[in-house]
Design an enzyme around this catalytic site. Structure first.
Site, PDB file in Angstrom:
ATOM      1  N   TYR A 101       0.860  -1.182   0.000  1.00 19.64           N
ATOM      2  CA  TYR A 101       0.000   0.000   0.000  1.00 19.64           C
ATOM      3  C   TYR A 101       0.899   1.237   0.000  1.00 19.64           C
ATOM      4  CZ  TYR A 101      -3.177   3.673   1.302  1.00 19.64           C
ATOM      5  OH  TYR A 101      -3.892   4.845   1.289  1.00 19.64           O
ATOM      6  N   GLU A 189      -3.728   7.406  -3.863  1.00 22.70           N
ATOM      7  CA  GLU A 189      -3.202   6.134  -3.349  1.00 22.70           C
ATOM      8  C   GLU A 189      -3.076   5.078  -4.426  1.00 22.70           C
ATOM      9  OE1 GLU A 189      -5.852   4.634  -0.212  1.00 22.70           O
ATOM     10  OE2 GLU A 189      -7.019   3.597  -1.710  1.00 22.70           O
TER      11      GLU A 189
END
Ligand code: GDP
Ligand code: MN
Length: 380
Positions: A101, A189
């Site tokens: 992530y 993201e």
């Protein structure tokens, strides 16, 4: 404003982030053609603005064009958390060795763009932060000098990026950072950022959320808005230049100015009612905008009474009164309305409203009490 995955990827790609682009499709046939063009295995992904598409059946692999068409058929029309899928992204499939992530957010408490990173990618970061907080790194970036190479190294080490890919990782982070800054984002993201079995870094999923207040600076990004995913009432409000947020109560509120709208909602509550919406018609509103606001309020079936509270500065009371009279003439549903107009041209407004037999109030307390009482009578 949230951008769809394929739009977010367009921005990241412009800044050099490696990814497998693909094509969007809205029918099985289009998905088949896209898969043929791509050749080899593909992934079919629902383009909706909610997370967890994978778990909801919105991400599927296919090895042949026929299979791609079949999977697309399953995903198009699927309901994911209340949104019906209209578009899918058909992209080359990747062979994943590890998922990470990597995100940037505007952290208002730290007053800085902040990196969030975790070696446990693929799942939602909020989940990891709860179950395994040690697996999440937060790193604030300096507001003036921005992302520094030592910070990129630190994140790479924390994630355990293979040594051979650290240079590539640095350019992914820089690309993500530039995408964030140049599009005036609140969030950008990549989840997952993957290392493939043949040792390449790829952004497999991306999400960018733009700062609405900065959108006028980015007409190209504004054009990426997905109207399929917005409330019709919110679209109508934006087009009319009205700030509108639907709430759960029964008293529709029409007010000029955000602060006055908040106060009005407070007083409705104090009088024992619940506001059905926040609505700011803005400064200098003309009759047509007042009529548009009235339509927005009346489109909500739970509205039982309407409270109009106008403080005329630039906004002229008589203009608002004309708008209200016009709106009531067009109105299909008979809903009691209480009007309070003070300030510029309040006397002219009062005359117009009286002639049209509107219920008026001299103070805001009185207006709120009357509106709440009227709503109760309707409900009873
Ligand atoms: P999300 O569930 O909405 O976040 O959608 P993602 O695009 O992140 O996909 C969810 C998961 O599907 C990823 O974490 C991967 O495990 C898997 N996935 C997505 N794309 C591919 C792909 O190209 N190849 C493989 N093998 N898995 C993929
Ligand atoms: Mn994802």
């Amino acid at each position: 404003m949230k951008l769809q995955e394929y739009r977010s990827k367009e921005i990241l790609a412009r800044h050099g982030v490696p990814l497998l682009g693909g094509e969007v499709a809205t029918t099985n046939a289009e998905a088949r053609v896209a898969a043929e063009r791509i050749g080899g295995p593909v992934v079919i992904k629902a383009q909706v603005l909610v997370g967890g598409r994978g778990k909801a059946g919105g991400v599927k692999l296919a090895t042949t064009p026929d299979e791609a068409a079949a999977r697309a058929g399953e995903i198009i029309g699927l309901d994911i958390k209340g949104t019906t899928v209209k578009t899918v992204l058909v992209a080359p499939a990747a062979d994943i060795a590890h998922e990470y992530y990597l995100g940037l957010i505007l952290d208002r408490a730290a007053k800085a763009i902040t990196v969030i990173a975790s070696p446990e990618g693929g799942v939602e970061i909020e989940e990891t932060a709860r179950t395994n907080p040690d697996a999440v790194l937060r790193l604030a970036l300096h507001p003036l000098i921005g992302l520094q190479p030592y910070q990129t190294s630190r994140v790479a080490f924390f994630l355990g990026i293979p040594a051979a890919l650290r240079k590539d990782f640095a350019s992914v982070m820089l690309g993500l950072y530039r995408s964030f800054v140049e599009s005036d984002a609140d969030l950008a993201e990549i989840n997952p950022l993957v290392v493939t079995t043949d040792e390449r870094l790829l952004a497999l999923d991306a999400k960018i959320v733009l700062d609405d207040s900065a959108l006028p600076r980015h007409p190209d990004l504004e054009a990426m808005r997905d109207l399929n995913e917005e409330e019709p009432s919110e679209i109508a409000a934006r087009e009319a230049g009205i700030s509108f947020i639907k709430l759960e109560g029964t008293i529709g509120c029409m007010v000029n100015g955000a602060g006055l709208a908040m106060t009005t909602m407070d007083l409705v509550k104090l009088a024992g009612g619940e506001p059905a919406n926040f609505l700011d018609i803005g400064g200098g509103a003309k009759a047509d905008r007042v009529a548009a606001a009235m339509r927005l309020i009346l489109d909500d079936p739970s509205v039982k009474a309407i409270l109009v509270n106008i403080f005329g500065g630039i906004t002229r009371g008589d203009e608002v009164a004309h708008g209200l009279i016009e709106a009531r003439a067009q109105q299909e549903r008979d809903v009691p309305m209480v009007v309070r107009i003070v300030g510029t041209n309040a006397e002219e407004a009062a005359e117009l409203l009286q002639a049209a037999s509107f219920v008026t109030a001299a103070s805001l307390d009185e207006a709120a009490a009357k509106a709440v009482a009227a709503a109760r009578q309707v409900t009873a």
